[in-house]
Design a protein around this motif. Structure first.
Motif, PDB file in Angstrom:
ATOM      1  N   GLY A 249      17.770  46.478  68.712  1.00  0.00           N
ATOM      2  CA  GLY A 249      17.358  45.324  68.145  1.00  0.00           C
ATOM      3  C   GLY A 249      18.109  44.366  68.584  1.00  0.00           C
ATOM      4  N   MET A 250      19.446  44.591  68.772  1.00  0.00           N
ATOM      5  CA  MET A 250      20.388  43.350  69.251  1.00  0.00           C
ATOM      6  C   MET A 250      20.388  42.947  70.610  1.00  0.00           C
ATOM      7  SD  MET A 250      21.988  41.675  66.789  1.00  0.00           S
ATOM      8  CE  MET A 250      22.402  41.801  65.211  1.00  0.00           C
ATOM      9  N   ILE A 251      20.074  44.117  71.383  1.00  0.00           N
ATOM     10  CA  ILE A 251      19.752  43.913  73.015  1.00  0.00           C
ATOM     11  C   ILE A 251      18.713  43.149  72.947  1.00  0.00           C
ATOM     12  CG2 ILE A 251      19.339  44.804  75.168  1.00  0.00           C
ATOM     13  CD1 ILE A 251      22.242  45.618  74.179  1.00  0.00           C
ATOM     14  N   LEU A 252      17.592  43.410  72.604  1.00  0.00           N
ATOM     15  CA  LEU A 252      16.293  42.739  72.427  1.00  0.00           C
ATOM     16  C   LEU A 252      16.556  41.286  72.178  1.00  0.00           C
ATOM     17  CD1 LEU A 252      13.439  44.818  70.831  1.00  0.00           C
ATOM     18  CD2 LEU A 252      13.866  44.379  73.332  1.00  0.00           C
ATOM     19  N   PHE A 253      17.418  41.071  71.112  1.00  0.00           N
ATOM     20  CA  PHE A 253      17.349  39.837  70.595  1.00  0.00           C
ATOM     21  C   PHE A 253      18.244  39.021  71.760  1.00  0.00           C
ATOM     22  CE2 PHE A 253      18.068  36.290  67.873  1.00  0.00           C
ATOM     23  CZ  PHE A 253      19.606  35.861  68.114  1.00  0.00           C
ATOM     24  N   ILE A 254      19.405  39.402  72.447  1.00  0.00           N
ATOM     25  CA  ILE A 254      19.999  38.687  73.286  1.00  0.00           C
ATOM     26  C   ILE A 254      19.012  38.292  74.577  1.00  0.00           C
ATOM     27  CG2 ILE A 254      21.840  38.736  74.858  1.00  0.00           C
ATOM     28  CD1 ILE A 254      23.298  40.833  73.027  1.00  0.00           C
ATOM     29  N   ILE A 255      18.326  39.395  74.791  1.00  0.00           N
ATOM     30  CA  ILE A 255      17.322  38.997  75.799  1.00  0.00           C
ATOM     31  C   ILE A 255      16.141  38.216  75.226  1.00  0.00           C
ATOM     32  CG2 ILE A 255      15.687  40.066  77.616  1.00  0.00           C
ATOM     33  CD1 ILE A 255      17.392  42.676  77.411  1.00  0.00           C
ATOM     34  N   SER A 256      15.730  38.357  74.403  1.00  0.00           N
ATOM     35  CA  SER A 256      14.448  37.518  73.944  1.00  0.00           C
ATOM     36  C   SER A 256      14.915  36.170  73.449  1.00  0.00           C
ATOM     37  CB  SER A 256      13.702  38.222  72.862  1.00  0.00           C
ATOM     38  OG  SER A 256      13.545  39.666  73.340  1.00  0.00           O
ATOM     39  N   ILE A 257      15.848  35.912  72.715  1.00  0.00           N
ATOM     40  CA  ILE A 257      16.061  34.616  72.407  1.00  0.00           C
ATOM     41  C   ILE A 257      15.848  33.522  73.359  1.00  0.00           C
ATOM     42  CG2 ILE A 257      18.312  34.684  72.367  1.00  0.00           C
ATOM     43  CD1 ILE A 257      16.680  33.230  69.467  1.00  0.00           C
ATOM     44  N   GLY A 258      16.327  33.751  74.540  1.00  0.00           N
ATOM     45  CA  GLY A 258      16.208  32.786  75.714  1.00  0.00           C
ATOM     46  C   GLY A 258      14.700  32.357  75.761  1.00  0.00           C
ATOM     47  N   LEU A 259      13.879  33.468  75.635  1.00  0.00           N
ATOM     48  CA  LEU A 259      12.440  33.336  76.031  1.00  0.00           C
ATOM     49  C   LEU A 259      11.775  32.505  74.884  1.00  0.00           C
ATOM     50  CD1 LEU A 259       9.657  34.094  77.431  1.00  0.00           C
ATOM     51  CD2 LEU A 259       9.625  36.110  76.277  1.00  0.00           C
ATOM     52  N   SER A 260      12.518  32.834  73.551  1.00  0.00           N
ATOM     53  CA  SER A 260      12.081  32.005  72.421  1.00  0.00           C
ATOM     54  C   SER A 260      12.225  30.617  72.674  1.00  0.00           C
ATOM     55  CB  SER A 260      12.401  32.679  71.167  1.00  0.00           C
ATOM     56  OG  SER A 260      12.055  32.142  70.125  1.00  0.00           O
ATOM     57  N   VAL A 261      13.614  30.070  72.842  1.00  0.00           N
ATOM     58  CA  VAL A 261      13.452  28.794  72.704  1.00  0.00           C
ATOM     59  C   VAL A 261      12.956  28.132  74.097  1.00  0.00           C
ATOM     60  CG1 VAL A 261      15.674  27.219  73.511  1.00  0.00           C
ATOM     61  CG2 VAL A 261      16.024  29.245  71.982  1.00  0.00           C
ATOM     62  N   THR A 262      12.868  28.710  75.253  1.00  0.00           N
ATOM     63  CA  THR A 262      12.144  28.073  76.326  1.00  0.00           C
ATOM     64  C   THR A 262      10.777  27.761  76.074  1.00  0.00           C
ATOM     65  OG1 THR A 262      12.131  30.018  77.511  1.00  0.00           O
ATOM     66  CG2 THR A 262      13.705  28.762  78.325  1.00  0.00           C
ATOM     67  N   MET A 263       9.957  28.991  75.394  1.00  0.00           N
ATOM     68  CA  MET A 263       8.513  28.930  75.014  1.00  0.00           C
ATOM     69  C   MET A 263       8.575  27.745  74.065  1.00  0.00           C
ATOM     70  SD  MET A 263       6.359  32.055  74.769  1.00  0.00           S
ATOM     71  CE  MET A 263       5.287  30.797  74.265  1.00  0.00           C
ATOM     72  N   GLY A 264       9.492  27.736  72.991  1.00  0.00           N
ATOM     73  CA  GLY A 264       9.379  26.464  72.140  1.00  0.00           C
ATOM     74  C   GLY A 264       9.518  25.287  72.609  1.00  0.00           C
ATOM     75  N   LEU A 265      10.165  25.222  73.639  1.00  0.00           N
ATOM     76  CA  LEU A 265      10.571  23.991  74.173  1.00  0.00           C
ATOM     77  C   LEU A 265       9.597  23.659  75.306  1.00  0.00           C
ATOM     78  CD1 LEU A 265      12.706  21.629  74.621  1.00  0.00           C
ATOM     79  CD2 LEU A 265      14.175  23.125  76.274  1.00  0.00           C
ATOM     80  N   MET A 266       9.599  24.255  76.355  1.00  0.00           N
ATOM     81  CA  MET A 266       8.597  23.938  77.539  1.00  0.00           C
ATOM     82  C   MET A 266       7.251  24.308  77.276  1.00  0.00           C
ATOM     83  SD  MET A 266      12.033  24.509  78.874  1.00  0.00           S
ATOM     84  CE  MET A 266      12.203  25.303  80.342  1.00  0.00           C
ATOM     85  N   ARG A 267       6.933  25.204  76.194  1.00  0.00           N
ATOM     86  CA  ARG A 267       5.651  25.631  76.082  1.00  0.00           C
ATOM     87  C   ARG A 267       5.244  26.462  77.210  1.00  0.00           C
ATOM     88  NH1 ARG A 267       6.134  23.994  71.153  1.00  0.00           N
ATOM     89  NH2 ARG A 267       6.230  21.649  70.680  1.00  0.00           N
ATOM     90  N   VAL A 268       6.092  27.236  77.811  1.00  0.00           N
ATOM     91  CA  VAL A 268       5.369  27.872  78.939  1.00  0.00           C
ATOM     92  C   VAL A 268       5.438  29.555  78.506  1.00  0.00           C
ATOM     93  CG1 VAL A 268       6.087  28.789  81.216  1.00  0.00           C
ATOM     94  CG2 VAL A 268       6.353  26.505  80.715  1.00  0.00           C
TER      95      VAL A 268
END
Lengths: 287, 332, 255
Positions: free
Chosen positions: A15-34
């Motif tokens: 879960g932590m590995i997933l978190f480290i990888i995915s949190i970036g995706l979460s932020v950029t999706m929220g920000l750039m809506r891509v």
């Protein structure tokens, strides 16, 4: 009881590995809506660079991590500038197509450069073998992964809630046009956030290489998983992503321990069930 | 028309009947030409036909209804396995019956997929579509008693069509059978997209809130379309089983779904013609490059996708249609 | 007046903010009512509550005596409650002819038909062009909506509402975004609405309000503060206060 503990540790590490990888995706999706289906590809690139640095060049683990993160960011910057910028605000289908295209290209190139076999990243002596935490022993690299996850979560929280960059980031997420009108250099915020996201993905790809083996289809294999984290956790939410990752980690690990022959089937069924129950994410936010 | 590099549907301005008649005539001519120009390569052309049916079914859902899905191969594979299992395990080897069974199998897969996928919107919808194709893939993998698992399902020996036309080694019967199926399906689909139902679906793509403000149920309409799409894809899958006499797990793969989407976008979404043209172009390129290993092919597909999004978002047919439209308007 | 449409003690709170407070009103056949109020009064929220896009905390909505409070938006449309949108919602690639025909087919329950083009249905085409004619849109019948002027798009919204043959029509700022010189088009369109239809119009354009409405309801901070004749609205103390503010009124009275 032993099994329960093992599942728990594995789930937490995964879960932590997933978190480290995915949190970036979460932020950029929220920000750039891509919708970025290529995010896993960046994690994979990080893993490959680290493997090459550590195995073929004989560099130390720590140095390999740094090279991997920097190398991936350097590769991602032109991608952001020339490809991603063209699809900000584009309809969903366009974003899906572009980012799948990037994913396929990365997979193909990875295979061309590194070949189709699985790449390992040799762990330093300190991370090999088990660690005795008193009542049980845990593999050192899993403990390391858990530790890194906590540090990343806290670090990101601090960055977003307590720094001026964080303020600008949150403002841009909330209302880009308004933030720009107030003087925030949104293009730089975007680029910096993208670099951060990619760097984190690469970092996760490296330290998670024991659990998520590095091979050319990595980017496709875990694509759903990263996307589910963002969908269920809610784009831009650190606690949401954390909960979603731990949940998915638990499900995947439990499946693999208890019903190994049906592991994948069980996992995808669980994914559908979770998204079915939380179509707007855990926090009730729409995309 | 809308600007920028957005993959948009082709405007339904050309709506006269005889456009369709010309279109069908072109298909017939191309089919006949194919028969005589490539007599040794009919297997490739037959494969094209099966895939055309998949891409047509995808166009219904994505081009006309606006649902972006990466799991559509589930409908194709559902039809393929239904027909294959009927033949290999239950001895139903009459080809037209097999196609019918495949259609039902595809429709069922479509119903399940539709219900699951339409539960979410945006990212959640995409995630569900990816999850469902993987789920179907795993289910087929595990049910190896029926499906042959990763070895695939073989031992499909279809009877002669109507008792007269045997499936020969050169694939001539299969090819003509395929053309007939394709034309039938295509004509029915052209009727469908012109109908009130077709218009409603296009409305859903353009503004679902407006559709429900008109008193129509968006979800119910989309699920109906998913079932129809499943029928079409199921026919394609069953035809693939009949003509190649084997069903593999790759018919239910994510890559298959993604490639179908590439073909659709390459040709142009939302016109049905684009689906056909995109398939021809893609399968032809794939055949040219087929000597290269699968990873090179993946890179080429990826590059193709990026190129289409950047330079030709309306696809081959769509860009051509826009040129023709502008020319017609300019010369008025 | 036979009550056609009734709203009973509608209540909605968002977080700590009471956006709709004990709102009740009734509409009868042939009513021409304007709902006005300062910005942020909760007018569009009210429409969203009544049409089923938002769920109220308490209160009821009744159509022809039937309780439609639990109906989803689509079902309310079928019950005869139709709304238009403040910002136009139309199908960019379709023509006015297609829009109106689709609405007619939907009303007739034929929108699920999978064969036959609407252009080959003479009764549908006739009704379509009758409606387009009332709104002066016949010439644009076959032009895609993305290419027609915004004012005419607003008219098309009204045409769609007509095609659905509602019992109660909620117009959310029909003249919004229309250049002032074209407002008469909207007015003429409103004059063509069927006589037994109950119409509730939200508007800011006071000229339009006073020419159209036989009754005025004033909403301020989520509450109804006036329900009566237009001429009385201008003289009502509370209404003037809400629009002008206490201090300005003091000033006006002083001068």
């Amino acid at each position: 009881m032993q099994t329960f503990f093992s599942i728990g540790v594995d789930a937490l590490a995964y879960g932590m590995i997933l978190f480290i990888i995915s949190i970036g995706l979460s932020v950029t999706m929220g920000l750039m809506r891509v919708i970025n289906l290529a995010h896993g590809a960046f994690a994979m690139i990080g893993g490959y660079i680290a493997s090459y640095a550590a195995r073929d060049l004989g560099l130390g683990y720590g140095l390999a991590i740094v090279i991997a993160v920097l190398g991936t960011i350097i590769m991602a910057v032109p991608l952001e500038r020339f490809l991603y910028r063209r699809i900000y605000g584009a309809p969903e289908l366009t974003q899906v197509l572009m980012t799948i295209g990037i994913t396929f290209c990365v997979i193909g190139l990875a295979n061309y450069v590194f070949g189709p076999t699985l790449k390992t990243i040799p762990l330093p002596a300190g991370l090999q073998g088990p660690v005795d935490i008193g009542f049980r022993t845990i593999a050192a690299h899993k403990l390391f992964a858990i530790g890194c996850g906590v540090v990343v979560a806290l670090g990101l929280w601090y960055l977003i809630e307590r720094t001026s960059f964080g303020v600008k980031l949150r403002a841009s997420v909330d209302n880009t046009a308004m933030a720009a009108a107030l003087g925030v250099r949104t293009k730089i915020v975007y680029a910096a956030s993208f670099a951060l996201a990619v760097g984190l993905a690469a970092f996760g790809g490296v330290i998670g290489a024991e659990l998520l083996p590095v091979e050319p289809y990595y980017a496709l294999r875990y694509m759903v998983t990263f996307l589910v984290v963002v969908s269920v956790g809610g784009a831009g939410s650190i606690p949401g992503a954390l909960i979603a990752c731990l949940l998915l980690g638990a499900i995947d690990t439990t499946g693999r321990y208890l019903v190994p022959e049906y592991g994948e089937f069980f996992f995808y069924l669980a994914v559908i069930a979770i998204v079915w129950v939380f179509p707007r994410g855990l926090m009730g936010r729409a995309k | 028309m809308s600007a920028g590099g957005y993959v948009t549907a082709i405007p339904a301005q050309t709506r006269s009947w005889w456009h369709d008649l010309i279109g069908i005539a072109v298909i017939l001519i191309a089919a006949t030409a194919g028969y005589f120009l490539f007599p040794d390569n009919l297997a490739l052309l037959t494969r094209m036909i099966a895939i055309m049916l998949l891409v047509l079914s995808l166009d219904l859902v994505t081009g006309y209804c606006g649902v972006a899905t990466l799991g559509h191969a589930a409908l194709f594979g559902g039809g393929a396995y239904a027909a294959g299992i009927a033949a290999a395990h239950f001895g139903i080897t009459e080809p037209i019956t097999m196609i019918a069974i495949g259609a039902v199998g595809g429709a069922l897969a479509g119903l399940i997929s539709g219900i699951v996928i339409l539960r979410g919107h945006g990212l959640a919808q995409l995630v569900l579509s990816i999850a469902i194709i993987h789920l179907f893939h795993e289910a087929a993998n595990k049910a190896s008693e029926y499906t042959g698992g990763s070895d695939g399902l073989s031992g499909i020996t279809p009877d002669p069509i109507l008792g007269l036309f045997e499936f020969d080694l050169w694939g001539r019967t299969a090819y003509v059978f395929g053309i007939v199926l394709l034309l039938l399906v295509f004509i029915l689909l052209r009727i469908l997209v012109r109908s009130p139902f077709g218009m409603l679906c296009q409305g859903i793509r353009q503004d679902p809130v407006r559709v429900s403000a008109m008193g129509a149920s968006v979800k119910l309409t989309l699920i109906k379309m998913y079932v129809i799409s499943g029928l079409v894809a199921g026919v394609g899958g069953a035809f693939n089983a009949v003509s190649t006499q084997v069903v593999g797990l790759d018919s239910l793969s994510f890559t298959n779904s993604a490639e179908a989407l590439v073909m659709l976008v390459l040709g142009g979404v939302g016109s049905l013609y684009g689906a056909l043209i995109g398939t021809v172009a893609f399968v032809w390129i794939e055949d040219l490059v087929s000597a290269a290993n699968p990873f090179h092919w993946l890179t080429i597909v990826g590059a193709l996708l990026i190129a289409v999004v950047l330079f030709a978002p309306k696809g081959l047919y769509g860009t051509a249609a826009t040129f023709v439209e502008r020319y017609r308007r300019g010369s008025k | 007046m036979t009550t056609l449409f009734e709203v009973d003690h509608l209540q909605k709170t968002f977080g700590g903010l009471n956006v709709t407070h004990d709102v009740s009103l009734t509409l009868g056949k042939g009513d021409r009512v304007a709902l006005i109020g300062p910005n942020g009064a909760g007018k569009t929220t009210f429409v969203n509550l009544v049409t089923g896009h938002l769920r109220p905390d308490s209160g009821k909505v009744l159509m022809d005596g039937e309780d439609i409070s639990t109906f989803k938006p689509m079902r309310r449309v079928r019950a005869g409650l139709v709304r238009s949108f403040q910002v136009t919602r139309l199908f960019a690639e379709m023509t006015p002819e297609e829009h109106v025909s689709l609405a007619i087919l939907q009303r007739q329950g034929k929108s699920g038909r999978m064969a036959g083009s609407f252009q080959a249905m003479p009764d549908v085409m006739q009704e379509t062009y009758e409606i387009l004619e009332t709104l002066n849109l016949t010439a644009l019948g076959r032009v895609p909506v993305s290419e027609i002027a915004y004012g005419q798009q607003r008219l098309l919204e009204i045409a769609l509402a007509l095609a659905l043959r509602p019992k109660v029509l909620l117009l959310d700022e029909p003249a919004a975004g229309v250049p002032h010189s074209d407002t008469f088009l909207i007015e003429n369109a409103l004059a063509q609405l069927p006589a037994d239809l109950a119409v509730l119009m939200i508007e800011h354009d006071m000229d339009l309000v006073f020419r159209f409405a036989k009754r005025v309801i004033v909403l301020a901070a989520g509450e109804i503060i006036f329900d009566g004749l237009p001429v009385d609205a201008t003289n009502d103390v509370r209404v003037r206060e809400v629009y002008l503010g206490r201090e300005l009124i003091n000033l006006m009275e002083m001068l």
